[in-house]
Write a protein that holds these residues in place. Structure first.
Motif, mmCIF file in Angstrom:
data_model
loop_
_atom_site.group_PDB
_atom_site.id
_atom_site.type_symbol
_atom_site.label_atom_id
_atom_site.label_comp_id
_atom_site.label_asym_id
_atom_site.label_seq_id
_atom_site.Cartn_x
_atom_site.Cartn_y
_atom_site.Cartn_z
ATOM 1 N N THR A 57 0.835 -1.212 0.000
ATOM 2 C CA THR A 57 0.000 0.000 0.000
ATOM 3 C C THR A 57 0.862 1.251 0.000
ATOM 4 O O THR A 57 0.617 2.190 -0.771
ATOM 5 C CB THR A 57 -0.943 -0.010 1.221
ATOM 6 O OG1 THR A 57 -1.716 -1.210 1.172
ATOM 7 C CG2 THR A 57 -1.868 1.193 1.216
ATOM 8 N N TRP A 82 -3.343 1.658 -6.777
ATOM 9 C CA TRP A 82 -3.556 3.102 -6.538
ATOM 10 C C TRP A 82 -4.152 3.658 -7.821
ATOM 11 O O TRP A 82 -3.560 3.534 -8.890
ATOM 12 C CB TRP A 82 -2.228 3.784 -6.211
ATOM 13 C CG TRP A 82 -2.356 5.259 -5.875
ATOM 14 C CD1 TRP A 82 -2.418 5.812 -4.630
ATOM 15 C CD2 TRP A 82 -2.426 6.376 -6.790
ATOM 16 N NE1 TRP A 82 -2.535 7.180 -4.717
ATOM 17 C CE2 TRP A 82 -2.534 7.565 -6.033
ATOM 18 C CE3 TRP A 82 -2.401 6.478 -8.184
ATOM 19 C CZ2 TRP A 82 -2.617 8.828 -6.609
ATOM 20 C CZ3 TRP A 82 -2.493 7.743 -8.764
ATOM 21 C CH2 TRP A 82 -2.596 8.900 -7.966
ATOM 22 N N HIS A 83 -5.339 4.270 -7.698
ATOM 23 C CA HIS A 83 -5.993 4.817 -8.893
ATOM 24 C C HIS A 83 -6.651 6.134 -8.505
ATOM 25 O O HIS A 83 -7.522 6.142 -7.621
ATOM 26 C CB HIS A 83 -7.030 3.826 -9.433
ATOM 27 C CG HIS A 83 -7.825 4.342 -10.605
ATOM 28 N ND1 HIS A 83 -7.302 4.430 -11.877
ATOM 29 C CD2 HIS A 83 -9.099 4.805 -10.683
ATOM 30 C CE1 HIS A 83 -8.222 4.918 -12.694
ATOM 31 N NE2 HIS A 83 -9.319 5.155 -11.992
ATOM 32 N N GLN A 120 -7.111 0.354 -3.690
ATOM 33 C CA GLN A 120 -7.999 -0.821 -3.688
ATOM 34 C C GLN A 120 -7.137 -2.066 -3.557
ATOM 35 O O GLN A 120 -6.070 -2.132 -4.171
ATOM 36 C CB GLN A 120 -8.749 -0.939 -5.007
ATOM 37 C CG GLN A 120 -9.925 -0.023 -5.113
ATOM 38 C CD GLN A 120 -10.801 -0.421 -6.304
ATOM 39 O OE1 GLN A 120 -10.946 -1.599 -6.612
ATOM 40 N NE2 GLN A 120 -11.354 0.574 -6.962
ATOM 41 N N GLN A 141 -8.897 -5.608 -12.923
ATOM 42 C CA GLN A 141 -9.658 -6.682 -12.275
ATOM 43 C C GLN A 141 -9.724 -7.922 -13.185
ATOM 44 O O GLN A 141 -9.456 -9.048 -12.753
ATOM 45 C CB GLN A 141 -11.078 -6.147 -11.978
ATOM 46 C CG GLN A 141 -12.103 -7.165 -11.569
ATOM 47 C CD GLN A 141 -11.966 -7.548 -10.098
ATOM 48 O OE1 GLN A 141 -11.571 -6.722 -9.278
ATOM 49 N NE2 GLN A 141 -12.269 -8.802 -9.777
ATOM 50 N N LEU A 169 -9.751 0.290 -14.123
ATOM 51 C CA LEU A 169 -9.975 -0.635 -13.001
ATOM 52 C C LEU A 169 -10.604 -1.941 -13.464
ATOM 53 O O LEU A 169 -10.292 -3.017 -12.958
ATOM 54 C CB LEU A 169 -10.842 0.027 -11.928
ATOM 55 C CG LEU A 169 -10.148 1.144 -11.138
ATOM 56 C CD1 LEU A 169 -11.106 1.762 -10.139
ATOM 57 C CD2 LEU A 169 -8.897 0.634 -10.433
ATOM 58 N N GLU A 224 -7.053 6.826 -4.794
ATOM 59 C CA GLU A 224 -7.692 5.816 -3.940
ATOM 60 C C GLU A 224 -6.928 4.497 -4.021
ATOM 61 O O GLU A 224 -6.436 4.122 -5.088
ATOM 62 C CB GLU A 224 -9.127 5.541 -4.413
ATOM 63 C CG GLU A 224 -10.038 6.755 -4.474
ATOM 64 C CD GLU A 224 -10.438 7.240 -3.094
ATOM 65 O OE1 GLU A 224 -10.474 6.400 -2.174
ATOM 66 O OE2 GLU A 224 -10.689 8.450 -2.945
ATOM 67 N N THR A 234 -2.026 4.917 -12.869
ATOM 68 C CA THR A 234 -2.585 3.868 -12.012
ATOM 69 C C THR A 234 -1.460 2.879 -11.731
ATOM 70 O O THR A 234 -0.794 2.419 -12.659
ATOM 71 C CB THR A 234 -3.750 3.154 -12.718
ATOM 72 O OG1 THR A 234 -4.777 4.116 -12.956
ATOM 73 C CG2 THR A 234 -4.293 2.008 -11.885
ATOM 74 N N LEU A 276 -7.026 -6.013 -4.335
ATOM 75 C CA LEU A 276 -7.672 -7.121 -5.039
ATOM 76 C C LEU A 276 -7.007 -8.410 -4.558
ATOM 77 O O LEU A 276 -5.870 -8.703 -4.935
ATOM 78 C CB LEU A 276 -7.497 -6.962 -6.556
ATOM 79 C CG LEU A 276 -8.007 -5.644 -7.150
ATOM 80 C CD1 LEU A 276 -7.692 -5.572 -8.641
ATOM 81 C CD2 LEU A 276 -9.514 -5.502 -6.917
#
Ligand SMILES: Nc1ncnc2c1ncn2[C@@H]1O[C@H](COP(=O)(O)OP(=O)(O)OP(=O)(O)O)[C@@H](O)[C@H]1O
Ligand SMILES: Cc1ncc(COP(=O)(O)O)c(N)n1
Length: 280
Positions: free
Chosen positions: A161, A192-193, A198, A236, A232, A196, A174, A200
């Motif tokens: 992170t 990091w996008h 996320q 994913q 994103l 923010e 990103t 996964l």
């Protein structure tokens, strides 16, 4: 009769003679995801699943000539970089990106092969930092590569992170810090996008056949962007694709070292119509 023309993607990367990583993994991923792959070879490695024996780097002008030959003729929708073996090559790619010739640019900053072989020198790292990363749409370092690019040591160097945030804030791209080499029962890719974070996370698969997983992930992101997915969504879907290819290839045996992934599901008995082979 109607015909369907696939989206075109370009991989600027090194050749892996063993077929598991580099350009070869990229082309297999592109084919599996129904996009038409083109290539600009940056270096020729004499490599197999046990290691890298020799690297012959092509001159930056040869890389530029390949890229321009493709761009002048084919409607490239997304571009991926893999092994950029010297700073001159990073500069050449950055120049084309700055001139807006490389749409939807995915930078996989390949520095060390999973076998441990070093595939990029210090001046390459500096060139990535100064010239290329901020021009990318998506950057996909593993934890070790992210720590080198972010120039951090100690506990922060293992914190996906922290690394994703540093690189994201510095570059605006990103950033996906992949977690294949971290420990634990879950395998997390930290994204990091636009400010923010996320996470996964998927179950960590018990497989030694991981050669080319990073290349495959980044190539799948590239394929997703070429087909019009959002960033994103592409990240994913790429995670799901590489997970399936790792799971499917977990029991086959190709080579004495960490083997390649099964991009087409050939090793799954339920596929049934796959190519002839030997039972593992
Ligand atoms: N054992 C595993 N189980 C589940 N997913 C994995 C495993 N190993 C890698 N992955 C996934 O594969 C993708 C690539 O991650 P990884 O961190 O291995 O990249 P890399 O180090 O660049 O790859 P490579 O080992 O090919 O250099 C990520 O989506 C990661 O979560
Ligand atoms: C030509 C080339 N490009 C990239 C990699 C990294 O992939 P991996 O870490 O899976 O070996 C590699 N080994 N060879």
């Amino acid at each position: 009769m109607t015909s369907r023309t696939p989206p075109v993607v370009l991989s600027i990367a090194g050749s892996d003679s063993g077929g598991g990583a580099g350009i070869q993994a990229d082309l297999r991923t592109f084919a599996a995801l129904c996009v038409f792959g083109t290539t600009a070879v940056t270096a020729v490695t004499a490599q197999n699943t046990t290691g890298v024996r020799r690297v012959d780097v092509l001159p930056p002008e040869a890389v530029t000539a390949q890229v321009m030959a493709v761009l002048d003729d084919l409607p490239v929708a997304a571009v991926k970089t893999g092994m950029l073996a010297d700073a001159g090559t990073v500069d050449a790619v950055a120049g084309m990106a700055a001139a807006e010739r490389l749409p939807n640019l995915v930078v996989d900053p390949v520095m060390v092969a999973s076998s441990g072989a070093v595939l990029a020198s210090d001046d390459v790292v500096a060139a990535y930092r100064r010239r290329l990363l901020h021009l990318a749409t998506v950057v996909t370092p593993n934890v070790a590569e992210a720590a080198v690019l972010a120039d951090v040591t100690g506990a922060a160097a293992a914190d996906q992170t922290v690394l994703a945030r540093i690189l994201g804030e510095r570059t605006g791209a990103t950033v996906v810090v992949t977690g294949g080499h971290a420990g634990g029962p879950r395998c997390a890719d930290v994204v990091w996008h636009a400010g923010e974070i996320q996470v996964l996370a998927r179950p960590r698969l018990a497989t030694g056949n991981t050669h080319g997983s990073g290349c495959t992930f980044a190539a799948a992101v590239t394929a997703g962007l070429a087909t019009g997915a959002g960033v994103l969504e592409a990240v994913q879907a790429a995670g799901e694709f590489v997970h399936a290819a790792l799971r499917s290839g977990s029991s086959w045996r190709l080579g004495a070292g960490p083997g390649p992934l099964d991009h087409f599901g050939w090793s799954r008995p339920e596929v049934g119509t796959g190519p002839a082979g030997t039972e593992a």
